[in-house]
Design a protein around this motif. Structure first.
Motif, PDB file in Angstrom:
ATOM      1  N   GLU A  51       0.933  -1.308   0.058  1.00 26.98           N
ATOM      2  CA  GLU A  51       0.157  -0.022   0.025  1.00 26.98           C
ATOM      3  C   GLU A  51       0.902   1.434  -0.075  1.00 26.98           C
ATOM      4  O   GLU A  51       0.686   2.349  -0.771  1.00 26.98           O
ATOM      5  N   ALA A  52       2.078   1.241   0.862  1.00 24.17           N
ATOM      6  CA  ALA A  52       2.726   2.404   0.835  1.00 24.17           C
ATOM      7  C   ALA A  52       3.408   2.614  -0.391  1.00 24.17           C
ATOM      8  O   ALA A  52       3.716   3.787  -1.027  1.00 24.17           O
ATOM      9  N   ALA A  53       3.983   1.532  -1.123  1.00 20.40           N
ATOM     10  CA  ALA A  53       4.665   1.833  -2.518  1.00 20.40           C
ATOM     11  C   ALA A  53       3.536   2.270  -3.523  1.00 20.40           C
ATOM     12  O   ALA A  53       4.060   3.322  -4.292  1.00 20.40           O
ATOM     13  N   LYS A  54       2.381   1.655  -3.458  1.00 18.37           N
ATOM     14  CA  LYS A  54       1.420   2.241  -4.502  1.00 18.37           C
ATOM     15  C   LYS A  54       1.126   3.641  -4.164  1.00 18.37           C
ATOM     16  O   LYS A  54       0.905   4.492  -5.079  1.00 18.37           O
ATOM     17  N   ALA A  55       1.018   4.065  -3.028  1.00 16.11           N
ATOM     18  CA  ALA A  55       0.797   5.493  -2.399  1.00 16.11           C
ATOM     19  C   ALA A  55       1.804   6.446  -3.153  1.00 16.11           C
ATOM     20  O   ALA A  55       1.535   7.542  -3.574  1.00 16.11           O
ATOM     21  N   GLN A  56       3.102   5.817  -3.035  1.00 15.24           N
ATOM     22  CA  GLN A  56       4.321   6.460  -3.724  1.00 15.24           C
ATOM     23  C   GLN A  56       4.488   6.669  -5.002  1.00 15.24           C
ATOM     24  O   GLN A  56       5.348   7.194  -5.792  1.00 15.24           O
ATOM     25  N   GLY A  57       3.492   5.843  -5.990  1.00 14.82           N
ATOM     26  CA  GLY A  57       3.541   5.934  -7.248  1.00 14.82           C
ATOM     27  C   GLY A  57       4.252   4.659  -7.835  1.00 14.82           C
ATOM     28  O   GLY A  57       4.327   4.612  -9.192  1.00 14.82           O
ATOM     29  N   ILE A  58       4.900   3.889  -6.995  1.00 17.19           N
ATOM     30  CA  ILE A  58       5.504   2.661  -7.670  1.00 17.19           C
ATOM     31  C   ILE A  58       4.385   1.855  -8.513  1.00 17.19           C
ATOM     32  O   ILE A  58       3.509   1.318  -7.750  1.00 17.19           O
ATOM     33  N   PRO A  59       4.588   1.398  -9.756  1.00 18.44           N
ATOM     34  CA  PRO A  59       3.580   0.916 -10.555  1.00 18.44           C
ATOM     35  C   PRO A  59       3.310  -0.486 -10.356  1.00 18.44           C
ATOM     36  O   PRO A  59       2.328  -1.077 -10.489  1.00 18.44           O
ATOM     37  N   GLY A  60       4.225  -1.280  -9.287  1.00 18.58           N
ATOM     38  CA  GLY A  60       3.545  -2.595  -9.059  1.00 18.58           C
ATOM     39  C   GLY A  60       4.594  -3.345  -7.990  1.00 18.58           C
ATOM     40  O   GLY A  60       5.915  -2.741  -7.846  1.00 18.58           O
ATOM     41  N   PHE A  84       9.629  -4.813  -5.658  1.00 17.24           N
ATOM     42  CA  PHE A  84       9.388  -3.577  -6.544  1.00 17.24           C
ATOM     43  C   PHE A  84      10.871  -3.676  -7.465  1.00 17.24           C
ATOM     44  O   PHE A  84      11.732  -3.761  -6.978  1.00 17.24           O
ATOM     45  N   ILE A  85      10.197  -3.452  -8.725  1.00 19.00           N
ATOM     46  CA  ILE A  85      11.206  -2.884  -9.846  1.00 19.00           C
ATOM     47  C   ILE A  85      10.740  -1.621 -10.274  1.00 19.00           C
ATOM     48  O   ILE A  85       9.513  -1.366 -10.703  1.00 19.00           O
ATOM     49  N   THR A  86      11.378  -0.580 -10.116  1.00 18.40           N
ATOM     50  CA  THR A  86      11.168   0.805 -10.125  1.00 18.40           C
ATOM     51  C   THR A  86      12.264   1.677 -10.569  1.00 18.40           C
ATOM     52  O   THR A  86      13.322   1.483 -10.707  1.00 18.40           O
ATOM     53  N   ALA A  87      12.222   3.045 -10.850  1.00 15.50           N
ATOM     54  CA  ALA A  87      13.009   4.059 -10.986  1.00 15.50           C
ATOM     55  C   ALA A  87      13.936   4.447  -9.503  1.00 15.50           C
ATOM     56  O   ALA A  87      13.149   3.975  -8.667  1.00 15.50           O
ATOM     57  N   PRO A  88      14.960   4.564  -9.753  1.00 19.10           N
ATOM     58  CA  PRO A  88      15.920   4.880  -8.549  1.00 19.10           C
ATOM     59  C   PRO A  88      15.311   6.178  -7.631  1.00 19.10           C
ATOM     60  O   PRO A  88      15.234   5.469  -6.373  1.00 19.10           O
ATOM     61  N   GLU A  89      14.885   6.954  -8.117  1.00 19.04           N
ATOM     62  CA  GLU A  89      14.022   8.141  -7.242  1.00 19.04           C
ATOM     63  C   GLU A  89      12.881   7.320  -6.453  1.00 19.04           C
ATOM     64  O   GLU A  89      12.674   7.657  -5.224  1.00 19.04           O
ATOM     65  N   GLN A  90      12.233   6.440  -7.093  1.00 18.14           N
ATOM     66  CA  GLN A  90      10.943   5.885  -6.490  1.00 18.14           C
ATOM     67  C   GLN A  90      11.273   5.070  -5.539  1.00 18.14           C
ATOM     68  O   GLN A  90      10.793   4.962  -4.243  1.00 18.14           O
ATOM     69  N   ALA A  91      12.489   4.177  -5.636  1.00 21.78           N
ATOM     70  CA  ALA A  91      12.846   3.226  -4.527  1.00 21.78           C
ATOM     71  C   ALA A  91      13.423   4.151  -3.371  1.00 21.78           C
ATOM     72  O   ALA A  91      13.206   3.667  -2.297  1.00 21.78           O
ATOM     73  N   ASP A  92      14.287   4.993  -3.762  1.00 19.68           N
ATOM     74  CA  ASP A  92      14.836   5.955  -2.669  1.00 19.68           C
ATOM     75  C   ASP A  92      13.993   6.419  -1.748  1.00 19.68           C
ATOM     76  O   ASP A  92      14.021   6.836  -0.540  1.00 19.68           O
ATOM     77  N   ALA A  93      12.778   7.019  -2.355  1.00 22.11           N
ATOM     78  CA  ALA A  93      11.416   7.598  -1.610  1.00 22.11           C
ATOM     79  C   ALA A  93      11.029   6.692  -0.667  1.00 22.11           C
ATOM     80  O   ALA A  93      10.605   6.966   0.284  1.00 22.11           O
ATOM     81  N   LEU A  94      10.856   5.599  -1.245  1.00 25.66           N
ATOM     82  CA  LEU A  94      10.025   4.656  -0.521  1.00 25.66           C
ATOM     83  C   LEU A  94      10.969   4.135   0.773  1.00 25.66           C
ATOM     84  O   LEU A  94      10.247   3.973   1.796  1.00 25.66           O
ATOM     85  N   LEU A  95      12.314   3.785   0.507  1.00 20.03           N
ATOM     86  CA  LEU A  95      13.158   3.681   1.658  1.00 20.03           C
ATOM     87  C   LEU A  95      13.215   4.986   2.538  1.00 20.03           C
ATOM     88  O   LEU A  95      13.207   4.534   3.907  1.00 20.03           O
ATOM     89  N   GLU A  96      13.005   5.964   2.288  1.00 16.54           N
ATOM     90  CA  GLU A  96      13.017   7.240   3.029  1.00 16.54           C
ATOM     91  C   GLU A  96      11.713   7.170   3.967  1.00 16.54           C
ATOM     92  O   GLU A  96      11.648   7.238   5.071  1.00 16.54           O
TER      93      GLU A  96
END
Length: 106
Positions: A27-36, A70-82
């Protein structure tokens, strides 16, 4: 495409904000715009403390390892980890560079 393969390791019975951690992570990843994202439950595994966790027939509440990825853009991965850091989530993760794309008929 170039991106990040983000793998988060937890346990089936780990919880955060009143729900299973793996569900909260999706749910957190989806809310951050990670596509899957996907969740995989392991048959057995052990972590840094060396304790073996495995499914047994008579166990009702599972302590089996769970992989959320998740497989995503580096910026999205960093934002999720933060975000996970700010939320106080405690889990092991691996951030791996990845080439990805879609295979489709010509």
């Amino acid at each position: 495409m170039k991106g990040i393969h983000l793998r988060i390791y937890t346990y089936e019975n780990s919880r955060h904000a009143g729900k299973p951690l793996y569900e909260w992570l999706l749910e957190a990843a989806k809310a951050q715009g990670i596509p899957g994202g996907s969740v995989f439950r392991a048959m057995a595994g052990y972590g840094r403390h060396g304790v073996l966790h495995e499914e047994r027939f008579f166990e009702l509440a599972g302590s089996e390892p769970v992989l959320v990825e998740f497989i995503t853009a580096p910026e999205q991965a960093d934002a999720l980890l933060e975000h996970l850091q700010q939320e106080g989530v405690q889990a092991f993760y691996a951030r791996i560079e990845a080439d990805f794309g879609v295979i489709a008929p010509a």
